[in-house]
Design a protein around this motif. Structure first.
Motif, PDB file in Angstrom:
ATOM      1  N   ARG A  84      35.154  43.294  17.968  1.00 33.35           N
ATOM      2  CA  ARG A  84      33.828  43.754  17.555  1.00 33.35           C
ATOM      3  C   ARG A  84      33.955  44.850  16.495  1.00 33.35           C
ATOM      4  O   ARG A  84      33.273  44.824  15.466  1.00 33.35           O
ATOM      5  N   ILE A  85      34.871  45.790  16.714  1.00 36.72           N
ATOM      6  CA  ILE A  85      35.044  46.893  15.766  1.00 36.72           C
ATOM      7  C   ILE A  85      35.563  46.374  14.432  1.00 36.72           C
ATOM      8  O   ILE A  85      35.103  46.810  13.370  1.00 36.72           O
ATOM      9  N   ILE A  86      36.488  45.437  14.445  1.00 40.11           N
ATOM     10  CA  ILE A  86      36.994  44.867  13.193  1.00 40.11           C
ATOM     11  C   ILE A  86      35.871  44.162  12.438  1.00 40.11           C
ATOM     12  O   ILE A  86      35.779  44.275  11.211  1.00 40.11           O
ATOM     13  N   ARG A  87      34.995  43.464  13.144  1.00 39.17           N
ATOM     14  CA  ARG A  87      33.833  42.833  12.476  1.00 39.17           C
ATOM     15  C   ARG A  87      32.949  43.895  11.827  1.00 39.17           C
ATOM     16  O   ARG A  87      32.494  43.737  10.691  1.00 39.17           O
ATOM     17  N   GLN A  88      32.713  44.997  12.550  1.00 35.52           N
ATOM     18  CA  GLN A  88      31.905  46.080  11.990  1.00 35.52           C
ATOM     19  C   GLN A  88      32.588  46.681  10.757  1.00 35.52           C
ATOM     20  O   GLN A  88      31.934  46.938   9.744  1.00 35.52           O
ATOM     21  N   LEU A  89      33.876  46.924  10.860  1.00 36.08           N
ATOM     22  CA  LEU A  89      34.628  47.491   9.740  1.00 36.08           C
ATOM     23  C   LEU A  89      34.554  46.593   8.515  1.00 36.08           C
ATOM     24  O   LEU A  89      34.314  47.059   7.400  1.00 36.08           O
ATOM     25  N   ASN A  90      34.770  45.299   8.721  1.00 39.93           N
ATOM     26  CA  ASN A  90      34.761  44.357   7.599  1.00 39.93           C
ATOM     27  C   ASN A  90      33.388  44.218   6.967  1.00 39.93           C
ATOM     28  O   ASN A  90      33.268  43.733   5.846  1.00 39.93           O
ATOM     29  N   GLY A  91      32.348  44.680   7.651  1.00 35.64           N
ATOM     30  CA  GLY A  91      31.001  44.673   7.094  1.00 35.64           C
ATOM     31  C   GLY A  91      30.705  45.866   6.194  1.00 35.64           C
ATOM     32  O   GLY A  91      29.681  45.896   5.515  1.00 35.64           O
ATOM     33  N   LEU A  92      31.589  46.840   6.170  1.00 35.57           N
ATOM     34  CA  LEU A  92      31.386  48.021   5.324  1.00 35.57           C
ATOM     35  C   LEU A  92      31.916  47.773   3.919  1.00 35.57           C
ATOM     36  O   LEU A  92      33.053  47.318   3.753  1.00 35.57           O
ATOM     37  N   SER A  93      31.130  48.102   2.912  1.00 38.82           N
ATOM     38  CA  SER A  93      31.538  47.820   1.526  1.00 38.82           C
ATOM     39  C   SER A  93      32.752  48.633   1.096  1.00 38.82           C
ATOM     40  O   SER A  93      33.496  48.208   0.215  1.00 38.82           O
ATOM     41  N   ALA A  94      32.989  49.792   1.697  1.00 40.44           N
ATOM     42  CA  ALA A  94      34.130  50.630   1.309  1.00 40.44           C
ATOM     43  C   ALA A  94      35.444  50.163   1.934  1.00 40.44           C
ATOM     44  O   ALA A  94      36.511  50.591   1.516  1.00 40.44           O
ATOM     45  N   VAL A  95      35.370  49.272   2.908  1.00 39.69           N
ATOM     46  CA  VAL A  95      36.587  48.797   3.571  1.00 39.69           C
ATOM     47  C   VAL A  95      37.221  47.708   2.719  1.00 39.69           C
ATOM     48  O   VAL A  95      36.609  46.688   2.429  1.00 39.69           O
ATOM     49  N   ARG A  96      38.469  47.935   2.308  1.00 36.03           N
ATOM     50  CA  ARG A  96      39.197  46.985   1.469  1.00 36.03           C
ATOM     51  C   ARG A  96      40.018  46.012   2.298  1.00 36.03           C
ATOM     52  O   ARG A  96      40.228  44.876   1.895  1.00 36.03           O
ATOM     53  N   ALA A  97      40.519  46.469   3.455  1.00 35.57           N
ATOM     54  CA  ALA A  97      41.316  45.593   4.326  1.00 35.57           C
ATOM     55  C   ALA A  97      41.386  46.222   5.708  1.00 35.57           C
ATOM     56  O   ALA A  97      41.281  47.439   5.848  1.00 35.57           O
ATOM     57  N   THR A  98      41.553  45.367   6.714  1.00 33.90           N
ATOM     58  CA  THR A  98      41.807  45.840   8.080  1.00 33.90           C
ATOM     59  C   THR A  98      43.081  45.167   8.561  1.00 33.90           C
ATOM     60  O   THR A  98      43.340  43.998   8.273  1.00 33.90           O
TER      61      THR A  98
END
Length: 142
Positions: A78-92
């Protein structure tokens, strides 16, 4: 893969547009040998592609950081999905060490990075975090 293949890959990583003649001269082999080795490495799947790095790609994020996250419970997906939804996140990246997830973040300013870090820290399930600014990149796959 032998030593010549490794040297060829190293040369291509430095300049993927180098001519066969320049590669051959640098490796001390013929152009035909270089062409054959590149073809063989591609057919075996060792080389899967070539890319172009634009000036805009390197200047896009003047402020970059790595945020390491410790996640409590089973909320990682769930957290990775949230992270990947942020425009500033380049990679997880999931990892097996002290941290559960490492996040690459890029923003135009330190203030915006601070806002993104605060937003991520408020995600339900984030137990602890640590962030390091990237000061200089000497080699990148991008």
């Amino acid at each position: 893969m032998d030593d010549i293949d490794r040297k060829l890959i190293s040369a291509l990583r430095h300049d993927a547009r180098a001519s066969l003649s320049d590669l051959a001269l640098g490796l001390g082999v013929s152009r035909t040998t270089v062409r054959g080795r590149i073809d063989r490495l591609r057919q075996r799947g060792e080389i899967v592609g070539f890319s172009v790095v634009l000036r805009g790609d390197t200047a896009r994020d003047p402020v970059r950081g790595l945020m390491m996250l410790g996640i409590e419970g089973r909320g990682a997906d769930r957290i990775i999905r949230q992270l990947n939804g942020l425009s500033a996140v380049r990679a997880t990246h999931t990892t097996n060490g002290r941290w559960d997830v490492i996040v690459e973040i890029g923003t135009p300013t330190l203030e915006e990075l601070d806002q993104v870090l605060g937003q991520i820290r408020r995600f339900d399930g984030i137990a602890h975090s640590e962030t390091s600014l990237l000061l200089n990149t000497r080699k990148s796959g991008r």
